[in-house]
Design a protein around this motif. Structure first.
Motif, PDB file in Angstrom:
ATOM      1  N   VAL A 109       0.821  -1.221   0.000  1.00 40.02           N
ATOM      2  CA  VAL A 109       0.000   0.000   0.000  1.00 40.02           C
ATOM      3  C   VAL A 109       0.853   1.269   0.000  1.00 40.02           C
ATOM      4  O   VAL A 109       0.347   2.359  -0.259  1.00 40.02           O
ATOM      5  N   ARG A 110       2.154   1.115   0.329  1.00 43.72           N
ATOM      6  CA  ARG A 110       3.065   2.267   0.313  1.00 43.72           C
ATOM      7  C   ARG A 110       4.442   1.746  -0.053  1.00 43.72           C
ATOM      8  O   ARG A 110       5.195   1.274   0.780  1.00 43.72           O
ATOM      9  N   SER A 111       4.760   1.831  -1.323  1.00 43.57           N
ATOM     10  CA  SER A 111       5.932   1.143  -1.868  1.00 43.57           C
ATOM     11  C   SER A 111       7.246   1.573  -1.230  1.00 43.57           C
ATOM     12  O   SER A 111       8.206   0.811  -1.181  1.00 43.57           O
ATOM     13  N   GLU A 112       7.307   2.825  -0.726  1.00 42.34           N
ATOM     14  CA  GLU A 112       8.566   3.315  -0.157  1.00 42.34           C
ATOM     15  C   GLU A 112       8.744   2.923   1.314  1.00 42.34           C
ATOM     16  O   GLU A 112       9.745   3.293   1.946  1.00 42.34           O
ATOM     17  N   PHE A 113       7.789   2.182   1.879  1.00 41.83           N
ATOM     18  CA  PHE A 113       7.894   1.832   3.308  1.00 41.83           C
ATOM     19  C   PHE A 113       9.196   1.068   3.560  1.00 41.83           C
ATOM     20  O   PHE A 113       9.570   0.166   2.807  1.00 41.83           O
ATOM     21  N   ALA A 114       9.874   1.409   4.648  1.00 41.88           N
ATOM     22  CA  ALA A 114      11.129   0.737   5.010  1.00 41.88           C
ATOM     23  C   ALA A 114      11.224   0.615   6.524  1.00 41.88           C
ATOM     24  O   ALA A 114      10.608   1.383   7.276  1.00 41.88           O
ATOM     25  N   LEU A 115      11.995  -0.358   6.950  1.00 36.53           N
ATOM     26  CA  LEU A 115      12.276  -0.533   8.380  1.00 36.53           C
ATOM     27  C   LEU A 115      13.458   0.366   8.729  1.00 36.53           C
ATOM     28  O   LEU A 115      14.589   0.112   8.325  1.00 36.53           O
ATOM     29  N   THR A 116      13.184   1.422   9.435  1.00 34.54           N
ATOM     30  CA  THR A 116      14.190   2.428   9.798  1.00 34.54           C
ATOM     31  C   THR A 116      14.334   2.469  11.316  1.00 34.54           C
ATOM     32  O   THR A 116      13.533   1.864  12.043  1.00 34.54           O
ATOM     33  N   PRO A 117      15.334   3.173  11.832  1.00 32.04           N
ATOM     34  CA  PRO A 117      15.446   3.313  13.294  1.00 32.04           C
ATOM     35  C   PRO A 117      14.173   3.868  13.932  1.00 32.04           C
ATOM     36  O   PRO A 117      13.868   3.576  15.089  1.00 32.04           O
ATOM     37  N   GLU A 118      13.403   4.683  13.172  1.00 32.09           N
ATOM     38  CA  GLU A 118      12.159   5.250  13.720  1.00 32.09           C
ATOM     39  C   GLU A 118      11.024   4.241  13.704  1.00 32.09           C
ATOM     40  O   GLU A 118      10.188   4.212  14.618  1.00 32.09           O
ATOM     41  N   THR A 119      10.940   3.412  12.658  1.00 31.95           N
ATOM     42  CA  THR A 119       9.810   2.482  12.543  1.00 31.95           C
ATOM     43  C   THR A 119      10.045   1.152  13.264  1.00 31.95           C
ATOM     44  O   THR A 119       9.083   0.497  13.681  1.00 31.95           O
ATOM     45  N   ARG A 120      11.295   0.736  13.424  1.00 30.84           N
ATOM     46  CA  ARG A 120      11.595  -0.587  13.996  1.00 30.84           C
ATOM     47  C   ARG A 120      10.913  -0.845  15.338  1.00 30.84           C
ATOM     48  O   ARG A 120      10.255  -1.872  15.507  1.00 30.84           O
ATOM     49  N   PRO A 121      11.083   0.057  16.340  1.00 29.16           N
ATOM     50  CA  PRO A 121      10.474  -0.252  17.632  1.00 29.16           C
ATOM     51  C   PRO A 121       8.954  -0.346  17.573  1.00 29.16           C
ATOM     52  O   PRO A 121       8.350  -1.140  18.295  1.00 29.16           O
ATOM     53  N   TRP A 122       8.328   0.431  16.674  1.00 28.93           N
ATOM     54  CA  TRP A 122       6.867   0.411  16.610  1.00 28.93           C
ATOM     55  C   TRP A 122       6.352  -0.783  15.826  1.00 28.93           C
ATOM     56  O   TRP A 122       5.280  -1.332  16.153  1.00 28.93           O
ATOM     57  N   VAL A 123       7.078  -1.207  14.811  1.00 32.69           N
ATOM     58  CA  VAL A 123       6.708  -2.444  14.109  1.00 32.69           C
ATOM     59  C   VAL A 123       6.825  -3.622  15.078  1.00 32.69           C
ATOM     60  O   VAL A 123       5.952  -4.505  15.110  1.00 32.69           O
ATOM     61  N   THR A 124       7.891  -3.624  15.873  1.00 36.63           N
ATOM     62  CA  THR A 124       8.043  -4.659  16.897  1.00 36.63           C
ATOM     63  C   THR A 124       6.856  -4.649  17.851  1.00 36.63           C
ATOM     64  O   THR A 124       6.272  -5.699  18.165  1.00 36.63           O
ATOM     65  N   ARG A 125       6.472  -3.445  18.296  1.00 38.84           N
ATOM     66  CA  ARG A 125       5.356  -3.325  19.242  1.00 38.84           C
ATOM     67  C   ARG A 125       4.055  -3.811  18.620  1.00 38.84           C
ATOM     68  O   ARG A 125       3.270  -4.513  19.262  1.00 38.84           O
ATOM     69  N   ILE A 126       3.807  -3.480  17.364  1.00 37.90           N
ATOM     70  CA  ILE A 126       2.579  -3.912  16.687  1.00 37.90           C
ATOM     71  C   ILE A 126       2.520  -5.431  16.609  1.00 37.90           C
ATOM     72  O   ILE A 126       1.483  -6.047  16.897  1.00 37.90           O
ATOM     73  N   CYS A 127       3.634  -6.051  16.217  1.00 42.36           N
ATOM     74  CA  CYS A 127       3.671  -7.514  16.127  1.00 42.36           C
ATOM     75  C   CYS A 127       3.446  -8.159  17.498  1.00 42.36           C
ATOM     76  O   CYS A 127       2.795  -9.214  17.599  1.00 42.36           O
ATOM     77  N   GLN A 128       3.981  -7.532  18.536  1.00 38.90           N
ATOM     78  CA  GLN A 128       3.748  -8.039  19.892  1.00 38.90           C
ATOM     79  C   GLN A 128       2.284  -7.908  20.279  1.00 38.90           C
ATOM     80  O   GLN A 128       1.698  -8.824  20.877  1.00 38.90           O
ATOM     81  N   MET A 129       1.671  -6.771  19.965  1.00 37.77           N
ATOM     82  CA  MET A 129       0.293  -6.511  20.367  1.00 37.77           C
ATOM     83  C   MET A 129      -0.684  -7.505  19.749  1.00 37.77           C
ATOM     84  O   MET A 129      -1.673  -7.891  20.383  1.00 37.77           O
ATOM     85  N   VAL A 130      -0.419  -7.916  18.515  1.00 34.11           N
ATOM     86  CA  VAL A 130      -1.323  -8.881  17.860  1.00 34.11           C
ATOM     87  C   VAL A 130      -0.807 -10.303  18.009  1.00 34.11           C
ATOM     88  O   VAL A 130      -1.353 -11.237  17.407  1.00 34.11           O
ATOM     89  N   ASP A 131       0.244 -10.466  18.835  1.00 37.04           N
ATOM     90  CA  ASP A 131       0.779 -11.786  19.164  1.00 37.04           C
ATOM     91  C   ASP A 131       1.203 -12.573  17.929  1.00 37.04           C
ATOM     92  O   ASP A 131       1.117 -13.793  17.886  1.00 37.04           O
ATOM     93  N   GLY A 132       1.645 -11.869  16.893  1.00 33.77           N
ATOM     94  CA  GLY A 132       2.122 -12.546  15.687  1.00 33.77           C
ATOM     95  C   GLY A 132       1.029 -13.133  14.810  1.00 33.77           C
ATOM     96  O   GLY A 132       1.325 -13.856  13.849  1.00 33.77           O
ATOM     97  N   ILE A 133      -0.253 -12.848  15.115  1.00 29.21           N
ATOM     98  CA  ILE A 133      -1.354 -13.381  14.302  1.00 29.21           C
ATOM     99  C   ILE A 133      -1.269 -12.773  12.902  1.00 29.21           C
ATOM    100  O   ILE A 133      -1.320 -11.546  12.745  1.00 29.21           O
ATOM    101  N   PRO A 134      -1.137 -13.602  11.864  1.00 30.41           N
ATOM    102  CA  PRO A 134      -0.966 -13.054  10.513  1.00 30.41           C
ATOM    103  C   PRO A 134      -2.078 -12.093  10.111  1.00 30.41           C
ATOM    104  O   PRO A 134      -1.809 -11.042   9.527  1.00 30.41           O
ATOM    105  N   LEU A 135      -3.337 -12.426  10.417  1.00 29.46           N
ATOM    106  CA  LEU A 135      -4.428 -11.535  10.053  1.00 29.46           C
ATOM    107  C   LEU A 135      -4.279 -10.177  10.735  1.00 29.46           C
ATOM    108  O   LEU A 135      -4.461  -9.129  10.096  1.00 29.46           O
TER     109      LEU A 135
END
Length: 585
Positions: free
Chosen positions: A53-79
């Motif tokens: 949905v956003r081709s330029e999206f990248a894992l950066t020092p700013e996004t890494r901790p929040w992507v980690t937090r999101i994955c934790q919050m949904v417990d790794g559920i793919p959906l």
């Protein structure tokens, strides 16, 4: 012909020929693994769906901790990951995490090619919940009361769940079986279940009351074990339940449930003391005391308040908060004397004695400890007697009365060993090491400190470890083994800094100053000793030792260099100094 079917489902098929393999969420990183998050499947899925949905999206020092937090919050559920990732076209990863926390309905999609029950996590959960009976739905929402893992026994008593109910929820992916008879509801499911429970306020209160009763009784059952040979196993069982115990304690405080607080108090105090959680322990008992003190109190409530203030005072002392410790203990003593709660009075007197030792007032310490000893003897409290003997022995050592000190410590050690209190015995061994060290019996002292350290390490009592490590450092320093001494003192600094045990940190810095002088840097030792003498957590022993060493080193150095070093010491930052000292370890 033999036919094998591979079927994936949120619910077990419940067929005789079925072989179950539970598939959990995708692996996701914890906070400490933020540098390697690309290696985790959950993060890879989020990144790939975000780029759709956003081709330029990248894992950066700013996004890494929040992507980690999101994955934790949904417990790794793919959906859950896919639904969250679609929002990167409108929101930052930080905003996505905040919105998931605020509203489960945020995790939804309007895509037309997605089945109805997969268009949101809520729809998925609603489908699974609909498969439960009415009784099962009530149990499911009440299970949201638990924090982290919980046992079968706890679920049975708090919600009325049977093993059959829990197994059914595991089969329908509403619960996770963590270990034998232990379960967990992951974050977003708990969020959904709590929403359901909020619709039934009386039911929620009954569940919270039952949760509080269960864990206060759990702590009371373990009280005797925490002062016996079984204390290691008891501590491990409490550790396993600590999230729920904290929640149950807070509920009892908020609701003013005196019986639950009384049942939980002693075991919770022993747990926090042994685990060296002084700051948290102080806040825990302080908040409870403040809440209790807001109203007119019955005799039962005044007794509880006295106990709470006593524990608050005990936890303030190792943090170097001597005035706060004194005030809380004195308030407690006044309350408890008025109620003639003599066993608790003895506990407070013993701890006021320790505080007087820290302040170098050995006469007052001896008087307080002897009074406490007399009260413990009247009640037949052998563990209390052992602690008073241990502390009286320390007073004798401080006064140079080594023979008497050794005799008192030996008596205390015998009582500790007879009761199976291995940690009390370890404390007596460390004090006996101090006697041997004072008499120049360095090998005997080293053996005693090492034996004490081994016991305390096995029990995870980091505060008690500090005394033995400091003793080992002082012995090595006396034997001019500076590298060995430095190693022991640096380990002390690391632990003391972590648990905020500032007085013991000062002791270790005094030892390091000696090592610096031995290694040919007396000016650095002068700077360090000056910092120690100007720090409010410096107790009388460290103060007297630092003054002696400072006078000794300064006498052999030019006055202008000493003055410059002292000026640096008076303005030095303790944290920066510790960073520098520990970087050399």
């Amino acid at each position: 012909t033999q036919v094998v079917l591979l079927v994936t489902s949120r619910e077990a098929l419940n067929q005789q020929a079925e072989w179950l393999f539970h598939v959990h969420g995708l692996p996701f990183p914890n906070e400490a693994q933020h540098k390697q998050i690309e290696t985790f499947s959950a993060v890879q899925l989020f990144r790939d769906r975000a780029r759709q949905v956003r081709s330029e999206f990248a894992l950066t020092p700013e996004t890494r901790p929040w992507v980690t937090r999101i994955c934790q919050m949904v417990d790794g559920i793919p959906l859950g990951i896919e639904l969250a990732a679609t929002w990167v076209r409108l929101y930052s990863c930080e905003q996505i995490a905040e919105r998931i926390q605020q509203n489960l309905d945020f995790l939804a999609t309007t895509r037309k090619d997605v089945p109805e029950r997969h268009r949101s996590l809520r729809a998925l959960f609603e489908h699974s919940r609909s498969l439960l009976s009415e009784e099962g739905r009530a149990i499911f929402r009440q299970l949201a009361i638990f924090y982290g893992e919980f046992s079968l026994a706890a679920a049975e008593q708090v919600t009325g769940a049977s093993p059959f109910h829990l197994l059914g929820m595991v089969d329908q992916s509403l619960l996770r079986e963590c270990a034998m008879e232990r379960y967990e509801m992951h974050g977003v499911l708990k969020q959904y279940a709590l929403e359901q429970l909020e619709r039934f306020p009386p039911e929620k209160k009954r569940a919270q009351d039952a949760h509080c009763r269960y864990y206060s009784a759990f702590l009371q059952r373990h009280q005797g074990q925490l002062t016996s040979a079984e204390q290691g196993a008891a501590l491990a069982r409490i550790e396993q339940e600590i999230e729920n115990i904290r929640a149950a304690w807070q509920w009892a405080v908020d609701q003013g449930i005196v019986q639950a607080l009384e049942e939980a108090l002693d075991s919770l105090y022993l747990y926090y003391e042994t685990r060296s959680l002084f700051e948290e322990g102080k806040e825990l008992f302080s908040r409870a005391a403040e809440r209790l003190g807001e109203a007119a109190l019955s005799a039962e409530q005044r007794l509880l308040l006295g106990k709470l203030r006593a524990r608050e005072g005990v936890f303030s002392r190792p943090l170097g908060l001597y005035a706060a410790s004194q005030a809380a203990l004195e308030e407690s003593l006044s309350l408890l004397r008025a109620l003639e709660a003599w066993s608790e009075v003895a506990f407070v007197l013993n701890n006021l004695g320790i505080l007087a030792i820290n302040q170098g007032d050995y006469g007052r310490a001896q008087a307080l400890l002897q009074e406490g000893y007399g009260l413990y003897r009247q009640s037949g409290n052998r563990r209390g007697l052992a602690f008073c003997l241990n502390n009286l022995g320390f007073v004798a050592i401080a006064r140079g009365e080594h023979a008497e000190g050794k005799q008192l410590l030996r008596r205390g050690l015998t009582l500790f060993r007879e009761s199976g209190d291995v940690q009390g015995a370890a404390s007596a061994l460390a004090n006996l090491g101090e006697v041997a060290h004072s008499l120049g019996k360095f090998e005997e002292a080293r053996q005693l400190y090492a034996e004490s350290l081994q016991i305390q390490e096995s029990m995870g009592n980091r505060m008690a470890m500090l005394y033995s490590l400091i003793g080992l450092g002082n012995v090595a320093s006396a034997l001019r083994k500076s590298s060995e001494a430095r190693r022991h003192f640096q380990e002390t600094l690391h632990i003391a800094r972590e648990i905020q045990a500032l007085p013991r940190l000062m002791d270790a810095l005094v030892g390091l100053a000696t090592v610096m002088a031995q290694e040919g840097d007396p000016l650095q030792a002068v700077e360090l000793l000056t910092l120690i003498l100007h720090h409010p957590a410096c107790d009388r022993w460290a103060q007297e030792r630092a003054q002696q060493l400072l006078a000794h080193y300064a006498a052999d150095l030019p006055a202008d260099l000493v003055a410059t070093a002292q000026a640096r010491g008076r303005t030095a930052s303790l944290d920066r100094l510790l960073d520098r000292l520990l970087s050399k370890s």
